[in-house]
Design a protein around this motif. Sequence first.
Motif, short mmCIF file in Angstrom:
data_model
loop_
_atom_site.label_atom_id
_atom_site.label_comp_id
_atom_site.label_asym_id
_atom_site.label_seq_id
_atom_site.Cartn_x
_atom_site.Cartn_y
_atom_site.Cartn_z
N SER A 87 0.81 -1.23 0.00
CA SER A 87 0.00 0.00 0.00
C SER A 87 0.84 1.27 0.00
N TRP A 88 2.15 1.16 0.20
CA TRP A 88 3.02 2.34 0.25
C TRP A 88 3.24 2.92 -1.12
N GLY A 89 3.47 4.22 -1.15
CA GLY A 89 3.83 4.92 -2.38
C GLY A 89 5.34 4.85 -2.61
N ALA A 90 5.78 5.50 -3.67
CA ALA A 90 7.18 5.45 -4.08
C ALA A 90 8.12 6.04 -3.01
N ILE A 91 7.73 7.14 -2.41
CA ILE A 91 8.59 7.78 -1.41
C ILE A 91 8.72 6.89 -0.17
N GLN A 92 7.61 6.31 0.26
CA GLN A 92 7.65 5.42 1.42
C GLN A 92 8.47 4.17 1.12
N ARG A 93 8.33 3.62 -0.08
CA ARG A 93 9.12 2.45 -0.44
C ARG A 93 10.60 2.79 -0.49
N GLN A 94 10.94 4.00 -0.93
CA GLN A 94 12.35 4.41 -0.96
C GLN A 94 12.90 4.49 0.46
N GLN A 95 12.14 5.04 1.39
CA GLN A 95 12.57 5.10 2.79
C GLN A 95 12.71 3.70 3.37
N PHE A 96 11.78 2.83 3.03
CA PHE A 96 11.84 1.44 3.50
C PHE A 96 13.07 0.74 2.92
N LEU A 97 13.38 1.00 1.65
CA LEU A 97 14.55 0.42 1.01
C LEU A 97 15.82 0.84 1.74
N GLU A 98 15.94 2.13 2.04
CA GLU A 98 17.11 2.62 2.76
C GLU A 98 17.22 1.97 4.13
N ASP A 99 16.09 1.82 4.81
CA ASP A 99 16.07 1.18 6.12
C ASP A 99 16.46 -0.30 6.01
N LEU A 100 15.96 -0.96 4.99
CA LEU A 100 16.25 -2.38 4.78
C LEU A 100 17.74 -2.59 4.49
N ILE A 101 18.31 -1.73 3.66
CA ILE A 101 19.75 -1.83 3.36
C ILE A 101 20.56 -1.59 4.63
N ASN A 102 20.16 -0.61 5.41
CA ASN A 102 20.86 -0.32 6.67
C ASN A 102 20.80 -1.51 7.61
N LYS A 103 19.69 -2.21 7.63
CA LYS A 103 19.56 -3.38 8.49
C LYS A 103 20.39 -4.56 7.95
N ALA A 104 20.50 -4.66 6.63
CA ALA A 104 21.25 -5.76 6.03
C ALA A 104 22.75 -5.61 6.25
N VAL A 105 23.24 -4.38 6.18
CA VAL A 105 24.68 -4.12 6.37
C VAL A 105 24.82 -2.96 7.37
N PRO A 106 24.56 -3.22 8.65
CA PRO A 106 24.59 -2.14 9.63
C PRO A 106 25.99 -1.53 9.74
N GLY A 107 26.02 -0.22 9.92
CA GLY A 107 27.27 0.47 10.10
C GLY A 107 27.97 0.87 8.82
N LYS A 108 27.49 0.41 7.68
CA LYS A 108 28.14 0.73 6.42
C LYS A 108 27.40 1.78 5.62
N VAL A 109 26.18 2.06 5.98
CA VAL A 109 25.36 2.93 5.15
C VAL A 109 25.26 4.34 5.72
N CYS A 110 24.87 4.45 6.96
CA CYS A 110 24.60 5.76 7.55
C CYS A 110 25.83 6.29 8.27
N SER A 111 26.07 7.54 8.11
CA SER A 111 27.14 8.19 8.85
C SER A 111 26.62 8.58 10.22
N LEU A 112 27.53 8.99 11.09
CA LEU A 112 27.14 9.42 12.42
C LEU A 112 26.23 10.64 12.36
N LEU A 113 26.52 11.55 11.44
CA LEU A 113 25.70 12.75 11.30
C LEU A 113 24.26 12.38 10.91
N GLU A 114 24.11 11.41 10.00
CA GLU A 114 22.76 10.99 9.61
C GLU A 114 22.03 10.35 10.79
#
Length: 177
Positions: A87-114
């Motif tokens: 039921s999510w739109g494109a923007i929500q799916r993009q946020q979910f994708l970023e969250d999913l990638i972060n969960k798959a490889v924690p510590g490699k995606v987001c910087s401390l500032l983010e």
Amino acid sequence: MSWFPYVRQDLTQQPSTVPPPFEATGHNRIYSSPPSSADFPNAPPDFKPPSLVDLACTPLGSGSGRVSPVSFVTLQEQRCVLSWFLSWGAIQRQQFLEDLINKAVPGKVCSLLEQLTTMQVKDRLPNIFECQLRLWTQWFESWTEEERNAFINCLEERDPIFVAHFYRGVAGTAGRD
């Protein structure tokens, strides 16, 4: 004060007073008896709810005959996340994708500032999507690796392009520390 005044009475006695008839007060309705099907609107004639097989996050719909390692509770959680995803739109799916990638490889995606920007105090209540992501995070953390892989397989059955972006995003983190 009792929420159910008739429950407090002796079950062998009949109530001495009759509850008021149906009343409409604003947006609240008080029923003197359980509501009937006539009290609710009919679904549109072309409405067809998804079947459990359509929402299955296991090989149920694939016909492989393989038994999935997903527990019953996890299966229900995955079905819930899948229904949200659909039921999510494109923007929500993009946020979910970023969250999913972060969960798959924690510590490699987001910087401390983010990470610090996500810790800010907001003066508004979270929207439904934010609540869904919170639940998703809680559930995901409790899943085993096999259950997580089963969820990705389920997503791939429903949206192979999304999962291709996921794999590409995970591959793009290679070599980062």
